[in-house]
Design an enzyme around this catalytic site. Structure first.
Site, PDB file in Angstrom:
ATOM      1  N   HIS A  28      40.575 -17.514 -43.758  1.00 20.97           N
ATOM      2  CA  HIS A  28      41.058 -17.430 -45.139  1.00 20.97           C
ATOM      3  C   HIS A  28      42.230 -16.451 -45.318  1.00 20.97           C
ATOM      4  O   HIS A  28      43.220 -16.767 -45.975  1.00 20.97           O
ATOM      5  CB  HIS A  28      39.931 -17.003 -46.088  1.00 20.97           C
ATOM      6  CG  HIS A  28      38.663 -17.792 -45.907  1.00 20.97           C
ATOM      7  ND1 HIS A  28      38.655 -19.146 -45.673  1.00 20.97           N
ATOM      8  CD2 HIS A  28      37.360 -17.413 -45.948  1.00 20.97           C
ATOM      9  CE1 HIS A  28      37.392 -19.557 -45.570  1.00 20.97           C
ATOM     10  NE2 HIS A  28      36.589 -18.529 -45.732  1.00 20.97           N
TER      11      HIS A  28
ATOM     12  N   ASP B 199      39.142 -25.232 -44.402  1.00 22.44           N
ATOM     13  CA  ASP B 199      39.210 -23.831 -44.802  1.00 22.44           C
ATOM     14  C   ASP B 199      39.189 -23.910 -46.318  1.00 22.44           C
ATOM     15  O   ASP B 199      40.186 -24.299 -46.930  1.00 22.44           O
ATOM     16  CB  ASP B 199      40.499 -23.173 -44.316  1.00 22.44           C
ATOM     17  CG  ASP B 199      40.511 -21.697 -44.675  1.00 22.44           C
ATOM     18  OD1 ASP B 199      40.218 -21.377 -45.838  1.00 22.44           O
ATOM     19  OD2 ASP B 199      40.802 -20.869 -43.802  1.00 22.44           O
ATOM     20  N   HIS B 200      38.062 -23.594 -46.933  1.00 23.96           N
ATOM     21  CA  HIS B 200      37.943 -23.918 -48.358  1.00 23.96           C
ATOM     22  C   HIS B 200      38.931 -23.131 -49.226  1.00 23.96           C
ATOM     23  O   HIS B 200      39.204 -23.528 -50.351  1.00 23.96           O
ATOM     24  CB  HIS B 200      36.496 -23.780 -48.857  1.00 23.96           C
ATOM     25  CG  HIS B 200      36.074 -22.366 -49.126  1.00 23.96           C
ATOM     26  ND1 HIS B 200      35.664 -21.520 -48.131  1.00 23.96           N
ATOM     27  CD2 HIS B 200      35.979 -21.653 -50.269  1.00 23.96           C
ATOM     28  CE1 HIS B 200      35.354 -20.349 -48.662  1.00 23.96           C
ATOM     29  NE2 HIS B 200      35.538 -20.406 -49.958  1.00 23.96           N
TER      30      HIS B 200
HETATM   31  C1  BG6 Z   1      33.128 -18.095 -46.484  1.00 24.52           C
HETATM   32  C2  BG6 Z   1      32.496 -16.970 -45.728  1.00 24.52           C
HETATM   33  O1  BG6 Z   1      33.992 -18.812 -45.652  1.00 24.52           O
HETATM   34  O2  BG6 Z   1      33.846 -17.573 -47.594  1.00 24.52           O
HETATM   35  C3  BG6 Z   1      31.574 -16.183 -46.638  1.00 24.52           C
HETATM   36  O3  BG6 Z   1      31.756 -17.487 -44.635  1.00 24.52           O
HETATM   37  C4  BG6 Z   1      32.302 -15.737 -47.869  1.00 24.52           C
HETATM   38  O4  BG6 Z   1      31.032 -15.072 -45.963  1.00 24.52           O
HETATM   39  C5  BG6 Z   1      33.045 -16.892 -48.531  1.00 24.52           C
HETATM   40  O5  BG6 Z   1      31.341 -15.220 -48.776  1.00 24.52           O
HETATM   41  C6  BG6 Z   1      33.932 -16.407 -49.663  1.00 24.52           C
HETATM   42  O6  BG6 Z   1      34.425 -17.496 -50.357  1.00 24.52           O
HETATM   43  P1  BG6 Z   1      34.832 -17.393 -51.889  1.00 24.52           P
HETATM   44  O7  BG6 Z   1      35.338 -18.751 -52.221  1.00 24.52           O
HETATM   45  O8  BG6 Z   1      33.591 -17.017 -52.652  1.00 24.52           O
HETATM   46  O9  BG6 Z   1      35.875 -16.328 -51.974  1.00 24.52           O
END
Ligand code: BG6
Length: 522
Positions: A253, A190-191
């Site tokens: 997230h 989960d980045h």
């Molecule tokens: C991803 C989603 O996990 O997270 C995307 O699949 C989204 O749809 C992205 O744009 C958002 O990540 P960040 O790091 O730009 O907030």
């Protein structure tokens, strides 16, 4: 590993062979290869580490290395990298064209890995699946069938989202992967957990004695978590049409950020102790029936709009989106963590595409001063706020009330603020790669978290099937979402705090915006 005092130990990970599926895809080009190069430049990649890039297209080694170099120039911070590091990095990369349905191709992959490892001297293998989710399970099983998972060293599997489409499919996928890998060997990405300020929540809470006594329902009125994006669905319609904002952002997230804010202090700063506490938050998260979801969750979809004079298409006009699509591109919800610490405190979340600003921010709103007391005679004092800024600015901001300098005795809100430019922090993928290489799964999702998250999300997805009770609300592209999202929170006497965006020129103007809203609320 996280040491007992909570400091990261910066040991170089063991040498290993990274077998990267999806190596010609967007994620690899934009994030994974740049992250690997930066780790190499920081001396965080052991000399014997090699990368076997797996893709369908017929590159040879040289042409693939040229591709990687071009991708990093386009998406990474390649300007800072010395020439000898580039050479060392590119020489680690091999390419193995593969049809992931073909067991023969997996056997050839195994032969290549064995040959490379004879020279590099390592038998550790890190498999990374950055590919379409329908391949996760079959690829796991074929890795075993072709003998790739039995090289003699450690083996780990890093897997991108989405982990399933609902609870049943996630369970199936997990069962398949568990035939090959043990839970400790599976690193579910989960980045958001790799983001500097999301990781910092733990430090802010557990390294500062000022917060713990007030971190509860006696002092906190509500928590607001916003993750807004300016981009639309872009090229991802085939996936997004089936996911929507609920599965794409909330199941992972948004819930992860709630867990980090709401968890109890763990018994030790150790991986499983931390994950145990996070899981308990999900167990206490009030699960809505579809009927309750209709009251507490708002969904929306963007209509055409304009930002800075540039007109933007509505969701149903985007390429490969069905003209009558009911997929939600926005969610707002009022959630509750039903335990002693948080009973009665609403956790408001909202996330959407094509909103006014790109921003991720967590606002902790403290309770109002008692009315008619001291400086709050007419109830006009604004509440104290603790704002954790995750993106685009990384930092924290506390709003207090203080005397305006001078003799008129006016009380005004003031800000205590720290922020750091986000380009000083390593990218989320750098941290997560490094953690997986070291075998530290603290900032990855454990199966019970995934499972409970789906159990929470499934009835809401079910509610969205019923237009009469859970209508789709529309919002203009470039706005803050549908009016129904404001009504949801206003019903409880609250209001969304404006978020800090890239376009907000200074803390003072931010404060002004917050103040204007505070006045409007009264
Ligand atoms: C991803 C989603 O996990 O997270 C995307 O699949 C989204 O749809 C992205 O744009 C958002 O990540 P960040 O790091 O730009 O907030």
């Amino acid at each position: 590993m996280t040491t007992d005092n909570g400091f990261e130990d910066v040991r170089q990970p063991d040498a290993h062979t990274l077998i990267l599926f999806g190596a010609t895809g967007d994620l690899a080009r934009r994030k994974l290869f740049p992250a690997l190069l930066h780790l190499d430049a920081a001396d965080m990649i052991a000399p014997g580490t090699r990368v076997i890039a797996i893709g369908r297209r017929p590159f040879d080694e040289e042409s693939f290395r040229t591709e990687v170099e071009a991708a990093i120039h386009e998406f990474g911070r390649s300007g800072e990298i010395a020439k000898d590091i580039w050479t060392r990095f590119l020489s680690r990369i091999f390419y193995c064209p593969t049809d992931v349905e073909s067991i023969d191709d997996f056997r050839r992959m195994g032969e290549l890995a064995n040959k490379i490892e004879e020279e590099s001297g390592t038998h550790n293998r890190l498999f990374y699946l950055a590919m379409a989710p329908e391949f996760f399970g079959p690829v796991g099983l074929r890795l075993r069938e072709a003998g790739l998972t039995e090289a003699g060293g450690w083996r780990r599997l890093v897997i991108e989202k989405p982990f399933g489409h609902d609870h049943a499919s996630a369970q199936l996928l997990n069962d398949e992967l568990c035939q090959v890998f043990a839970e400790e060997e599976i690193f579910r990405i989960d980045h958001y957990l790799g983001k500097e300020m999301v990781q910092n929540i733990e430090v802010l809470r557990f390294a500062n004695s000022v917060f713990e006594p007030v971190w509860n329902n006696r002092s906190i009125a509500n928590v607001q978590i916003t993750s807004s994006e300016t981009v639309g669905v872009e090229e991802r319609a085939p996936y997004y049409e089936h996911a929507g904002a609920l599965r794409d952002m909330v199941q992972n997230h948004m819930l992860q950020m709630i867990m980090m804010i709401a968890m109890e202090p763990p018994s030790r700063l150790k991986t499983e102790a931390i994950r145990d506490e996070k899981v308990k938050v999900l167990r206490s998260l009030r699960r809505y029936t579809p009927a309750e979801a209709a009251r507490h969750v708002v969904r929306g979809q963007y209509l055409p709009g304009a930002v800075d004079g540039k007109s933007l298409a509505g969701y149903t006009n985007e390429p490969r989106v069905a003209a009558d699509s009911r997929t939600e591109t926005f969610i707002a919800a009022e959630l509750f963590v039903d335990n002693f610490r948080w009973a009665g405190v609403p956790f408001y979340i909202r996330t959407g595409k094509r909103m006014a600003l790109k921003s991720t921010e967590i606002v902790i709103q403290f309770r109002d001063m008692p009315k008619h007391l001291y400086f709050n005679q007419n109830g006009s004092l604004g509440p104290n706020l603790l704002v954790i800024r995750v993106n685009p600015v990384e930092g924290m901001y506390i709003q207090l009330n203080a005397k305006r300098p001078g003799t008129d005795g006016t009380v005004i809100p003031v800000a205590m603020e720290f922020s750091q430019p986000s380009d000083h922090s390593p990218e989320a993928y750098e941290r997560l790669f490094l953690d997986a290489m070291r075998g530290d799964s603290t900032f990855f999702t454990r199966w019970d978290e995934v499972s409970l998250a789906w159990k929470f999300v499934d009835p809401i997805a079910e509610a969205f099937q019923h237009e009469e009770t859970s209508p789709l609300n529309y919002y203009r592209a470039g706005s803050w979402g549908p009016k129904a999202a404001d009504d949801l929170i206003r019903r409880a006497g609250d209001q969304w705090w404006p978020v800090f965006g890239q376009d907000t020129p200074s803390v003072e103007s931010y404060l002004e915006r917050k103040l204007t809203q505070a006045k409007e609320m009264r």
